[in-house]
Design a protein around this motif. Structure first.
Motif, PDB file in Angstrom:
ATOM      1  N   UNK A  68      -8.234   0.608  -6.303  1.00 22.85           N
ATOM      2  CA  UNK A  68      -9.618   0.047  -5.856  1.00 22.85           C
ATOM      3  C   UNK A  68      -9.759  -0.086  -4.339  1.00 22.85           C
ATOM      4  N   UNK A  69      -8.827  -0.257  -3.771  1.00 19.41           N
ATOM      5  CA  UNK A  69      -8.780  -0.335  -2.321  1.00 19.41           C
ATOM      6  C   UNK A  69      -8.533   1.088  -1.545  1.00 19.41           C
ATOM      7  N   UNK A  70      -8.476   2.119  -2.384  1.00 15.42           N
ATOM      8  CA  UNK A  70      -8.667   3.497  -1.591  1.00 15.42           C
ATOM      9  C   UNK A  70      -7.358   3.537  -0.939  1.00 15.42           C
ATOM     10  N   UNK A  71      -6.384   3.312  -1.035  1.00 14.64           N
ATOM     11  CA  UNK A  71      -4.912   3.518  -0.493  1.00 14.64           C
ATOM     12  C   UNK A  71      -4.561   5.035  -1.244  1.00 14.64           C
ATOM     13  N   UNK A  72      -3.973   6.067  -0.336  1.00 19.64           N
ATOM     14  CA  UNK A  72      -3.644   7.130  -1.034  1.00 19.64           C
ATOM     15  C   UNK A  72      -2.378   6.546  -2.005  1.00 19.64           C
ATOM     16  N   UNK A  73      -2.596   6.758  -3.467  1.00 22.71           N
ATOM     17  CA  UNK A  73      -1.556   6.114  -4.353  1.00 22.71           C
ATOM     18  C   UNK A  73      -0.470   7.019  -4.633  1.00 22.71           C
ATOM     19  N   UNK A  74      -0.916   8.235  -5.546  1.00 23.97           N
ATOM     20  CA  UNK A  74       0.421   9.065  -5.830  1.00 23.97           C
ATOM     21  C   UNK A  74      -0.166  10.255  -5.819  1.00 23.97           C
TER      22      UNK A  74
ATOM     23  N   UNK B   2     -11.638   7.230   4.376  1.00 27.22           N
ATOM     24  CA  UNK B   2     -12.148   7.551   3.171  1.00 27.22           C
ATOM     25  C   UNK B   2     -13.008   8.887   3.512  1.00 27.22           C
ATOM     26  N   UNK B   3     -13.520   8.960   4.856  1.00 24.95           N
ATOM     27  CA  UNK B   3     -14.262  10.141   4.986  1.00 24.95           C
ATOM     28  C   UNK B   3     -13.377  11.450   4.944  1.00 24.95           C
ATOM     29  N   UNK B   4     -12.077  11.293   4.966  1.00 19.84           N
ATOM     30  CA  UNK B   4     -11.391  12.312   4.911  1.00 19.84           C
ATOM     31  C   UNK B   4     -10.496  12.209   3.449  1.00 19.84           C
ATOM     32  N   UNK B   5     -10.262  11.364   2.783  1.00 19.76           N
ATOM     33  CA  UNK B   5      -9.522  11.005   1.551  1.00 19.76           C
ATOM     34  C   UNK B   5     -10.417  10.159   0.826  1.00 19.76           C
ATOM     35  N   UNK B   6     -11.289  10.658   0.033  1.00 13.12           N
ATOM     36  CA  UNK B   6     -12.245   9.624  -0.641  1.00 13.12           C
ATOM     37  C   UNK B   6     -11.346   8.849  -1.707  1.00 13.12           C
ATOM     38  N   UNK B   7     -11.716   7.661  -1.975  1.00 10.46           N
ATOM     39  CA  UNK B   7     -11.131   6.803  -2.943  1.00 10.46           C
ATOM     40  C   UNK B   7     -11.034   7.935  -4.176  1.00 10.46           C
ATOM     41  N   UNK B   8      -9.568   7.628  -4.585  1.00  8.52           N
ATOM     42  CA  UNK B   8      -9.514   8.663  -5.687  1.00  8.52           C
ATOM     43  C   UNK B   8      -9.543   7.815  -7.245  1.00  8.52           C
ATOM     44  N   UNK B   9     -10.466   8.250  -7.992  1.00 13.12           N
ATOM     45  CA  UNK B   9     -10.518   7.849  -9.473  1.00 13.12           C
ATOM     46  C   UNK B   9      -8.954   8.335 -10.023  1.00 13.12           C
TER      47      UNK B   9
ATOM     48  N   UNK C 127       1.919  12.870  -1.713  1.00 10.98           N
ATOM     49  CA  UNK C 127       1.396  11.570  -1.207  1.00 10.98           C
ATOM     50  C   UNK C 127       1.855  11.400   0.489  1.00 10.98           C
ATOM     51  N   UNK C 128       2.886  11.806   0.679  1.00  8.55           N
ATOM     52  CA  UNK C 128       3.614  11.543   2.137  1.00  8.55           C
ATOM     53  C   UNK C 128       2.483  12.164   3.164  1.00  8.55           C
ATOM     54  N   UNK C 129       2.294  13.268   3.187  1.00  8.48           N
ATOM     55  CA  UNK C 129       1.205  13.581   4.248  1.00  8.48           C
ATOM     56  C   UNK C 129      -0.127  13.024   4.392  1.00  8.48           C
ATOM     57  N   UNK C 130      -0.486  12.645   2.948  1.00 10.84           N
ATOM     58  CA  UNK C 130      -2.040  11.995   2.913  1.00 10.84           C
ATOM     59  C   UNK C 130      -1.699  10.408   3.683  1.00 10.84           C
ATOM     60  N   UNK C 131      -0.597   9.843   3.333  1.00 10.79           N
ATOM     61  CA  UNK C 131      -0.259   8.540   3.663  1.00 10.79           C
ATOM     62  C   UNK C 131      -0.229   8.811   5.281  1.00 10.79           C
ATOM     63  N   UNK C 132       0.431   9.687   5.861  1.00 11.64           N
ATOM     64  CA  UNK C 132       0.573   9.962   7.476  1.00 11.64           C
ATOM     65  C   UNK C 132      -0.759  10.138   7.914  1.00 11.64           C
ATOM     66  N   UNK C 133      -1.794  11.156   7.353  1.00 11.17           N
ATOM     67  CA  UNK C 133      -3.103  11.167   7.628  1.00 11.17           C
ATOM     68  C   UNK C 133      -3.881   9.981   7.584  1.00 11.17           C
ATOM     69  N   UNK C 134      -3.787   9.226   6.538  1.00 11.10           N
ATOM     70  CA  UNK C 134      -4.510   7.955   6.337  1.00 11.10           C
ATOM     71  C   UNK C 134      -4.121   6.931   7.474  1.00 11.10           C
TER      72      UNK C 134
ATOM     73  N   UNK D 142       0.732  -1.221   0.068  1.00 12.36           N
ATOM     74  CA  UNK D 142      -0.059   0.104  -0.064  1.00 12.36           C
ATOM     75  C   UNK D 142       0.673   1.172  -0.061  1.00 12.36           C
ATOM     76  N   UNK D 143       1.881   1.140   0.432  1.00  9.45           N
ATOM     77  CA  UNK D 143       2.740   2.402   0.550  1.00  9.45           C
ATOM     78  C   UNK D 143       3.891   2.611  -0.363  1.00  9.45           C
ATOM     79  N   UNK D 144       4.877   1.620  -0.385  1.00 10.17           N
ATOM     80  CA  UNK D 144       6.098   1.723  -1.176  1.00 10.17           C
ATOM     81  C   UNK D 144       5.848   2.598  -2.441  1.00 10.17           C
TER      82      UNK D 144
END
Lengths: 58, 225
Positions: free
Chosen positions: A52-58, B120-127, B135-142, A35-37
């Motif tokens: 699809x899994x809603x991970x923050x992607x890029x 997902x409430x804060x970061x909705x699934x992204x099309x 991406x770093x701060x978003x991953x940290x908040x996630x 999910x992160x790398x």
């Protein structure tokens, strides 16, 4: 006899906790890889799954 | 013990990962591929002459190596979830709580709440094509949202004390009070209907995947107890 039983239980309990933390650690490492790398090859391969899994992607 | 936990988690992870992959290919991946048409400019919404654009997914196409990687990573992700869920179930069992398939389903729903719905409430699934912050701060908040919600759910479930409920409520709300990192501009190029449908579908089918995961993990762990 009683003492021995208690000691065995304690040892089993310790190893059990060790096993639990080993499983949790293994799962966390795997989740980071999936999910992160951000390495390009890993990111491209995991791209659709991350979206699809809603991970923050890029 | 370790072998039993690993075996249970692997069975649950691989099985639910394959179920989740099947659901994604039927309902979610086609929307990702449709989103990519807007990302690449093959389709244009909000165009100068007309704001409309044709609807419809291009289908899965023939890029099977790409799809195989998606299935593989679904299985990896769900196995990771299964390992963590199984570890936490085993911790609860140590404290005298029973685990079986039915309770496993509730564990799975809790996993969905913590790992999918709360962030997902804060970061909705992204099309694809969505422009977002670094991406770093978003991953940290996630990560923070997942951990805070998971700890809160544990407190609600296993610490029946007023302070635990109060702390749990604070933990559930904290990520949203702090707020996820967002840009101060909208960049969306795809049709809003498509983005909305993608978000709800990916969450809905993630919920199904998690319930399958929790049910199998609970059954595997309960069998050994």
């Amino acid at each position: 006899m009683t003492t021995k039983t208690i000691r065995n239980t304690a040892v089993a309990g310790d190893s059990r906790l060790g096993a639990i933390f080993a499983v949790l650690a293994f799962g966390t490492v795997l989740l980071f890889a999936a999910g992160y790398a951000q390495a390009t090859a890993l990111h491209d391969a995991a791209h659709d799954q991350r979206h699809a899994m809603a991970f923050p992607c890029h | 013990m370790l072998k039993n936990l690993l075996t249970g988690a692997l069975v649950a992870g691989v099985a639910s990962g394959l179920v989740a992959a099947a659901l994604q290919f039927a309902f979610v991946i086609p929307l990702i591929l449709e989103g990519e048409l807007y990302e690449t400019g093959a389709r244009i919404h909000f165009g100068a002459s007309s704001p409309q654009s044709p609807a419809g997914s291009p289908g899965l196409g023939g890029d099977w190596s790409r799809h195989l990687m998606t299935v593989t990573f679904d299985v990896v992700s769900y196995t990771a979830y299964a390992l963590i869920l199984t570890g936490l179930m085993a911790l609860a069992m140590r404290q005298g709580h029973g685990v079986d398939a039915r309770r496993g389903a509730v564990w799975g729903l809790a996993g969905f709440l913590a790992v999918q719905l709360a962030p997902a409430i804060g970061l909705p699934p992204e099309l694809p094509g969505t422009i977002a912050g670094e991406v770093g701060p978003r991953q940290a908040w996630w990560t923070f949202a997942i951990l805070a919600t998971a700890v809160a759910l544990w407190l609600f479930a296993f610490v029946p004390r007023a302070w635990a409920i109060g702390l749990g409520v604070i933990l559930v709300l904290a990520p949203h009070v702090i707020g996820a990192p967002h840009l101060d501009t909208y960049f969306g190029v795809a049709a809003p209907e498509l983005a909305a449908e993608f978000a709800t579908r990916s969450l809905g089918f993630a919920a199904m995947g998690w319930v399958v995961l929790g049910t199998i993990a609970g059954a595997m762990l309960g069998r050994e107890a």
